[in-house]
Design an enzyme around this catalytic site. Structure first.
Site, mmCIF file in Angstrom:
data_model
loop_
_atom_site.group_PDB
_atom_site.id
_atom_site.type_symbol
_atom_site.label_atom_id
_atom_site.label_comp_id
_atom_site.label_asym_id
_atom_site.label_seq_id
_atom_site.Cartn_x
_atom_site.Cartn_y
_atom_site.Cartn_z
ATOM 1 N N HIS A 188 0.842 -1.204 0.000
ATOM 2 C CA HIS A 188 0.000 0.000 0.000
ATOM 3 C C HIS A 188 0.877 1.253 0.000
ATOM 4 O O HIS A 188 0.669 2.173 -0.808
ATOM 5 C CB HIS A 188 -0.897 -0.049 1.247
ATOM 6 C CG HIS A 188 -1.718 1.172 1.508
ATOM 7 N ND1 HIS A 188 -3.101 1.177 1.412
ATOM 8 C CD2 HIS A 188 -1.367 2.427 1.897
ATOM 9 C CE1 HIS A 188 -3.547 2.383 1.713
ATOM 10 N NE2 HIS A 188 -2.513 3.166 2.028
ATOM 11 N N GLU A 189 1.879 1.290 0.879
ATOM 12 C CA GLU A 189 2.736 2.480 0.977
ATOM 13 C C GLU A 189 3.650 2.619 -0.241
ATOM 14 O O GLU A 189 3.915 3.733 -0.704
ATOM 15 C CB GLU A 189 3.557 2.430 2.266
ATOM 16 C CG GLU A 189 2.723 2.422 3.546
ATOM 17 C CD GLU A 189 1.734 3.573 3.635
ATOM 18 O OE1 GLU A 189 2.061 4.685 3.136
ATOM 19 O OE2 GLU A 189 0.633 3.378 4.170
ATOM 20 N N HIS B 241 1.684 4.260 -2.850
ATOM 21 C CA HIS B 241 1.686 5.715 -2.667
ATOM 22 C C HIS B 241 2.951 6.323 -3.285
ATOM 23 O O HIS B 241 2.897 7.356 -3.959
ATOM 24 C CB HIS B 241 1.660 6.063 -1.175
ATOM 25 C CG HIS B 241 0.299 6.073 -0.557
ATOM 26 N ND1 HIS B 241 -0.792 6.697 -1.132
ATOM 27 C CD2 HIS B 241 -0.154 5.554 0.636
ATOM 28 C CE1 HIS B 241 -1.846 6.554 -0.339
ATOM 29 N NE2 HIS B 241 -1.487 5.868 0.726
ATOM 30 N N GLU C 45 -6.166 6.720 -1.001
ATOM 31 C CA GLU C 45 -6.060 5.559 -0.119
ATOM 32 C C GLU C 45 -6.695 4.327 -0.764
ATOM 33 O O GLU C 45 -6.197 3.205 -0.614
ATOM 34 C CB GLU C 45 -6.735 5.859 1.228
ATOM 35 C CG GLU C 45 -5.939 6.784 2.120
ATOM 36 C CD GLU C 45 -4.605 6.178 2.509
ATOM 37 O OE1 GLU C 45 -4.585 5.078 3.078
ATOM 38 O OE2 GLU C 45 -3.567 6.807 2.230
#
Length: 365
Positions: free
Chosen positions: A138-139, A142, A189
């Site tokens: 997930h990060e 980003h 997100e």
């Protein structure tokens, strides 16, 4: 555990996506905003010129001095996950990663020049290996999308809004900007959740992670289907008053609600878009420069129209009904006007106009 980023593969074989563009997994609203920003000449340069005003250097020094930097020597398991995530999403430079002492489960990716990833001890202690792998992915998602730049600005403006709260106009202006950035960031997100699934390639682990963030380390007391049913109940909840309360509850948040994230991710995991990526059919970074802003906005608009059309939320259903009623009313008025001013007259041009009017009405409907 997994092997390093230089050419080796994870211990559990996972698909890799060479050259993948972040457009492959970005939520339509997130993608249209990012494409527009990237197309603005000099935008990134101007934003990075703000780095002297932003607390980035201070943040880097703070994490370096008061957190634990992930490496082969410290939190080596997390380090393996980080390199695997970068390998799978083909992110060439592995971001710096820190573990920060904080009992609240959280993670973020910030930085103007280079992204840095921060995870809290509360999150590390809460999640198992596969759940944590989805969070690390997930990060990294980003980082690949360039979200860290805008996240840093959001942090800066949020702090600034508190400092200038006593200045009426300044406070209102900054609060409006922060509110807009938060709305975008909530969509980002959802994009990053998808990136986490592409890295972990285990939808159940992603679901478990979101459940734990909502309800703590009590999986034996929780159920994925029941958790997703909460999201459905939340969407349908009550009357127009509840719809307004949901908006008010969401406005101060940087993240969507956990049940909503789970439902969105489950839906995407079962979509044709996700399957195409897993089959190796996805947009490449090399094509990013040719991306059409108009197409991205059209896709975003289409997504919102579909959301309104299919939503069970009372307010969105009302919006859809009003929009549909307005379309019917416009069509009815158009028909009456054509009959009044053109329908009784003979001649080719009038009849051609009448036919064209029907076509336009049908197209809009």
């Amino acid at each position: 555990m997994t092997e390093n980023h230089q050419g080796n593969v994870p211990s559990r074989q996972r698909k890799r996506f060479p050259g993948i563009s972040s457009r492959a997994y970005e939520h339509p609203a997130d993608r249209s905003a990012l494409v527009a920003l990237r197309k603005l000449s000099g935008f990134d340069t101007a934003f990075k010129a703000l780095s002297g005003l932003l607390p980035e250097r201070s943040l880097r020094l703070l994490y370096l001095s008061d957190s634990v930097r992930v490496s082969d020597a410290q939190f080596s398991g997390l380090n393996d996950m980080l390199r695997d995530a970068c390998y799978i999403l083909d992110l060439e430079k592995v971001p710096a990663m820190y573990v920060q002492q904080d009992p609240k489960p959280n993670a973020m990716c910030i930085g103007m020049d280079e992204p840095i990833i921060v995870v809290t001890t509360g999150l590390v202690e809460l999640l198992d290996e596969e759940e944590m792998r989805a969070v690390v992915g997930h990060e990294v998602g980003h980082a690949l999308s360039g979200h860290s730049v805008y996240r840093t600005i959001l942090l800066f403006l949020t702090n600034l809004a508190l400092k200038v709260a006593w200045i009426p106009l300044g406070s209102v202006t900054i609060t409006a900007i922060v509110t807009g950035l938060r709305e975008w960031f909530r969509k980002s997100e959802l994009s990053a959740d998808r990136a986490g699934l592409l890295v972990g390639q285990d939808v159940q682990a992603s679901m478990r992670g979101l459940m734990k963030i909502a309800g703590g380390n009590h999986l034996h007391e929780m159920n994925v289907d029941a958790f997703l049913a909460q999201a459905d109940e939340y969407e349908k909840a009550g009357d127009l008053r509840d719809s307004v309360l949901k908006i008010l509850n969401l406005l101060p948040r940087s993240h969507p609600f956990a049940t909503v994230r789970a439902a969105e991710l489950k839906k995407w995991s079962e979509s044709r878009d996700h399957q195409r990526i897993m089959d190796g059919h996805y947009p490449r970074r090399s094509e990013d420069k040719d991306t059409s802003v108009t197409d991205s906005f059209r896709e975003s608009a289409g997504h919102y129209a579909e959301t309104v059309r299919t939503s069970k939320d009372p307010l969105l259903k009302l919006v859809g009904d009003i929009a549909g009623g307005a379309g019917d009313l416009a069509g009815d008025l158009g028909g009456r006007l054509r009959n009044r001013f053109g329908g009784s007259q003979g001649g080719g041009p009038e009849r051609e106009g009448e036919g064209g009017g029907r076509s336009a009405g049908q197209s809009e409907g």
